[in-house]
Enzyme design. Structure first.
Site, PDB file in Angstrom:
ATOM      1  N   HIS A 104      17.779  36.566 -63.815  1.00  0.00           N
ATOM      2  CA  HIS A 104      16.449  36.668 -63.213  1.00  0.00           C
ATOM      3  C   HIS A 104      15.723  35.337 -63.419  1.00  0.00           C
ATOM      4  O   HIS A 104      15.862  34.700 -64.462  1.00  0.00           O
ATOM      5  CB  HIS A 104      15.664  37.819 -63.850  1.00  0.00           C
ATOM      6  CG  HIS A 104      14.412  38.126 -63.096  1.00  0.00           C
ATOM      7  ND1 HIS A 104      13.275  37.366 -63.225  1.00  0.00           N
ATOM      8  CD2 HIS A 104      14.141  39.074 -62.157  1.00  0.00           C
ATOM      9  CE1 HIS A 104      12.349  37.843 -62.420  1.00  0.00           C
ATOM     10  NE2 HIS A 104      12.843  38.876 -61.758  1.00  0.00           N
ATOM     11  N   GLU A 173      15.939  36.041 -54.556  1.00  0.00           N
ATOM     12  CA  GLU A 173      14.538  36.113 -54.998  1.00  0.00           C
ATOM     13  C   GLU A 173      13.986  34.698 -55.114  1.00  0.00           C
ATOM     14  O   GLU A 173      14.129  34.054 -56.165  1.00  0.00           O
ATOM     15  CB  GLU A 173      14.454  36.753 -56.391  1.00  0.00           C
ATOM     16  CG  GLU A 173      14.593  38.235 -56.397  1.00  0.00           C
ATOM     17  CD  GLU A 173      13.813  38.856 -57.563  1.00  0.00           C
ATOM     18  OE1 GLU A 173      13.202  39.895 -57.343  1.00  0.00           O
ATOM     19  OE2 GLU A 173      13.806  38.301 -58.669  1.00  0.00           O
TER      20      GLU A 173
HETATM   21  P1  PGA Z   1       7.705  41.097 -57.839  1.00  0.00           P
HETATM   22  O1  PGA Z   1       8.901  40.771 -58.820  1.00  0.00           O
HETATM   23  O2  PGA Z   1       8.151  42.222 -56.938  1.00  0.00           O
HETATM   24  O3  PGA Z   1       6.578  41.478 -58.734  1.00  0.00           O
HETATM   25  O4  PGA Z   1       7.441  39.854 -57.053  1.00  0.00           O
HETATM   26  C1  PGA Z   1      10.219  40.792 -58.388  1.00  0.00           C
HETATM   27  C2  PGA Z   1      11.108  40.383 -59.513  1.00  0.00           C
HETATM   28  O5  PGA Z   1      10.693  39.487 -60.274  1.00  0.00           O
HETATM   29  O6  PGA Z   1      12.191  40.935 -59.697  1.00  0.00           O
END
Ligand code: PGA
Length: 259
Positions: A104, A173
């Site tokens: 992450h 992401e």
């Molecule tokens: P968020 O986070 O939906 O709050 O943007 C996603 C993540 O960090 O997995």
């Protein structure tokens, strides 16, 4: 058609087990009233380590039992040994965990977790029969972002067999889209599609995967009820990874209702 996956990354929320129970009870009640509509989604709850055991019990005794699984937010790269504070693969599997988020951006950028560490964690997760949800994404959308995504992906999967990569799930992401980052804004499906193409091309050309064996790819970053539909009804994405909105119970069921 495969089910769309909605992964709830609770991060280090909520503050108590009682609050965790409230979130799950709320979703359970909602699913209980509308169950038939949700045959097209699979849910993965990734609570903080300390709640995993209890969340597993709650899931088993609710409407969530048939369509939800348990995930962890991290894993250590050794199965046992002197590693104070770490949680191993065997510990997770014994609790019924099936998925694990690895790499992450909050760990990559805040805790300096390198591609090498992410790679070691991936290997141990696979060895323990867990499904890694591997996070990939650029920090800024600048002229180099294509190269960045490609290189991060290659280094993350370095040395893994193609069938091992296929068993992973990739969460694209972009760091700039994560809700808690300053000035964040969600990516659009169109621009996320461009990144998805880079990921697929890299997997095919550099990691030597065949098209039919590509891993599932999720989108994550500021998913809310306002944009969940755009990604969940986009056949390029296999689901979404939801952070902040996944611990807001009202908002989370609105997201589910978009599926
Ligand atoms: P968020 O986070 O939906 O709050 O943007 C996603 C993540 O960090 O997995």
């Amino acid at each position: 058609m495969d089910k769309k996956l909605i992964v709830a990354n609770w991060k280090n929320h909520p503050n108590s087990l009682a609050e965790a129970q409230q979130i799950l009870d709320f979703i359970d009640e909602y699913l209980g009233s509308t169950e038939s509509r949700f045959s097209n989604i699979g849910l993965v709850f990734c609570p903080p380590f300390v709640f995993i055991e209890e969340v597993a019990k709650i899931l088993k005794t609710s409407h969530l039992v048939s369509q939800s699984e348990l995930g962890a937010q991290d894993i250590f790269w050794d199965d046992s040994g002197s590693s104070t504070g770490e949680i191993s693969g065997p510990m997770l599997t014994k609790l019924g965990v099936r998925y694990v988020i690895i790499g992450h951006s909050e760990r990559r950028w805040k805790l300096n977790e390198s591609n090498e560490i992410v790679n070691k964690k991936l290997r141990v997760a696979l060895r323990n029969e867990l499904v890694p949800i591997v996070c990939i994404g650029e920090k800024t959308r600048d002229d180099n972002f294509r190269e960045f995504v490609k290189e991060q992906l290659i280094a993350t999967f370095n040395g893994l067999f193609t069938d091992e990569i296929s068993r992973c799930i990739i969460a694209y992401e972009p760091v700039w889209a994560i809700s808690t980052n300053q000035g964040s804004r969600p990516d659009t499906p169109e621009s996320a599609n461009e990144s998805l193409k880079i990921i697929e091309n890299t997997l095919i050309r550099d990691c030597k995967l065949e098209i039919r064996n590509l891993p599932k790819i999720l989108y994550g970053g500021s998913i809310t009820s306002a944009n969940a539909k755009d990604f969940l009804h986009n056949d390029k994405f296999d689901g979404v990874l939801v952070g902040g909105a996944s611990v807001n119970k009202e908002e989370f069921i609105k997201i589910l209702s978009q599926a």
